[in-house]
Design a protein around this motif. Structure first.
Motif, short mmCIF file in Angstrom:
data_model
loop_
_atom_site.label_atom_id
_atom_site.label_comp_id
_atom_site.label_asym_id
_atom_site.label_seq_id
_atom_site.Cartn_x
_atom_site.Cartn_y
_atom_site.Cartn_z
N GLN A 2 -4.32 5.71 -9.89
CA GLN A 2 -3.48 4.88 -9.03
C GLN A 2 -2.18 4.52 -9.74
OE1 GLN A 2 -3.98 4.43 -5.96
NE2 GLN A 2 -2.62 2.79 -5.37
N LYS A 5 0.54 7.25 -9.70
CA LYS A 5 1.29 7.31 -8.46
C LYS A 5 2.36 6.22 -8.44
CE LYS A 5 0.86 6.39 -3.57
NZ LYS A 5 0.69 5.03 -3.14
N ARG A 6 2.04 5.07 -8.95
CA ARG A 6 2.91 3.91 -8.88
C ARG A 6 4.07 3.97 -9.88
NH1 ARG A 6 2.31 2.07 -4.06
NH2 ARG A 6 0.21 1.52 -3.54
N GLN A 89 4.66 -6.44 4.37
CA GLN A 89 3.71 -6.43 5.48
C GLN A 89 3.80 -5.16 6.30
OE1 GLN A 89 4.32 -10.14 7.51
NE2 GLN A 89 3.34 -11.31 5.88
N ARG A 90 4.99 -4.76 6.67
CA ARG A 90 5.15 -3.56 7.49
C ARG A 90 4.88 -2.28 6.71
NH1 ARG A 90 10.64 -5.26 10.54
NH2 ARG A 90 9.75 -6.94 11.75
N ARG A 91 5.16 -2.28 5.42
CA ARG A 91 4.93 -1.11 4.57
C ARG A 91 4.02 -1.49 3.41
NH1 ARG A 91 8.11 3.45 4.50
NH2 ARG A 91 6.30 4.14 3.34
N SER A 92 2.85 -2.01 3.73
CA SER A 92 1.91 -2.47 2.69
C SER A 92 1.49 -1.34 1.76
CB SER A 92 0.69 -3.14 3.32
OG SER A 92 0.01 -2.22 4.16
N ASP A 93 1.65 -0.08 2.19
CA ASP A 93 1.31 1.05 1.33
C ASP A 93 2.22 1.12 0.10
OD1 ASP A 93 3.29 1.71 3.41
OD2 ASP A 93 3.32 3.71 2.51
N LEU A 94 3.38 0.46 0.17
CA LEU A 94 4.31 0.46 -0.96
C LEU A 94 4.07 -0.69 -1.94
CD1 LEU A 94 7.66 1.32 0.89
CD2 LEU A 94 6.13 2.87 -0.37
N ASN A 95 3.22 -1.65 -1.59
CA ASN A 95 2.94 -2.76 -2.50
C ASN A 95 2.41 -2.24 -3.83
OD1 ASN A 95 3.75 -4.93 -0.91
ND2 ASN A 95 1.81 -4.96 0.19
N LEU A 97 4.21 -0.62 -6.01
CA LEU A 97 5.07 0.47 -6.47
C LEU A 97 6.19 -0.08 -7.37
CD1 LEU A 97 5.68 3.55 -6.14
CD2 LEU A 97 7.28 2.88 -4.35
#
Length: 137
Positions: A2, A5-6, A89-95, A97
């Protein structure tokens, strides 16, 4: 995996992997642990609260070695700073990073930054969604 990726967009000279680990158990200047030194805890940089030292001498040494340029007051952001995206919130997949700040955006509140997600992919973000990582020095 993980973390790869970050932090993958940064070259090894950024020391990002080391910088995102929680600090506080090793002096940033001499590398000794608080346990080795018989201390309960290390002293923090009073400006950024992200650098740790065992003594005033080590703090001065690190300040001269580059912490002075890397140190940021809470809320202070400069172009080129490496920061972690948080509380999106809208792009929580980026938290989580790690991104590089590019430029402050002119909006009526002055609280947005353009950041580089890697491979020149840009993203506009509010400052409340940026968290400083430990300074390199």
């Amino acid at each position: 995996m993980q973390n790869e990726k970050r932090i993958g967009m940064f070259s090894p000279h950024h020391n990002v992997e080391k910088r995102i680990r929680v600090g506080g158990n090793v002096c940033d200047a001499c590398g000794k642990t608080y346990a080795e030194l018989g201390m309960k805890q290390l002293k923090k940089c009073t400006r950024c609260m992200n650098a740790f030292y065992c003594s005033v001498e080590c703090q001065r040494t690190q300040w001269r070695a580059g912490h002075k340029e890397a140190c940021r007051k809470p809320g202070q952001i400069e172009p080129g700073d490496l920061m972690k995206l948080v509380k999106l919130q809208r792009r929580s997949d980026l938290n989580g990073l790690i991104v590089e700040t590019v430029t402050a955006l002119s909006d009526r509140d002055g609280n947005r930054w353009k950041v580089d997600l890697g491979n020149q992919r840009m993203f506009d973000v509010n400052v409340c969604n940026l968290e400083h990582i430990r300074p390199e020095k």
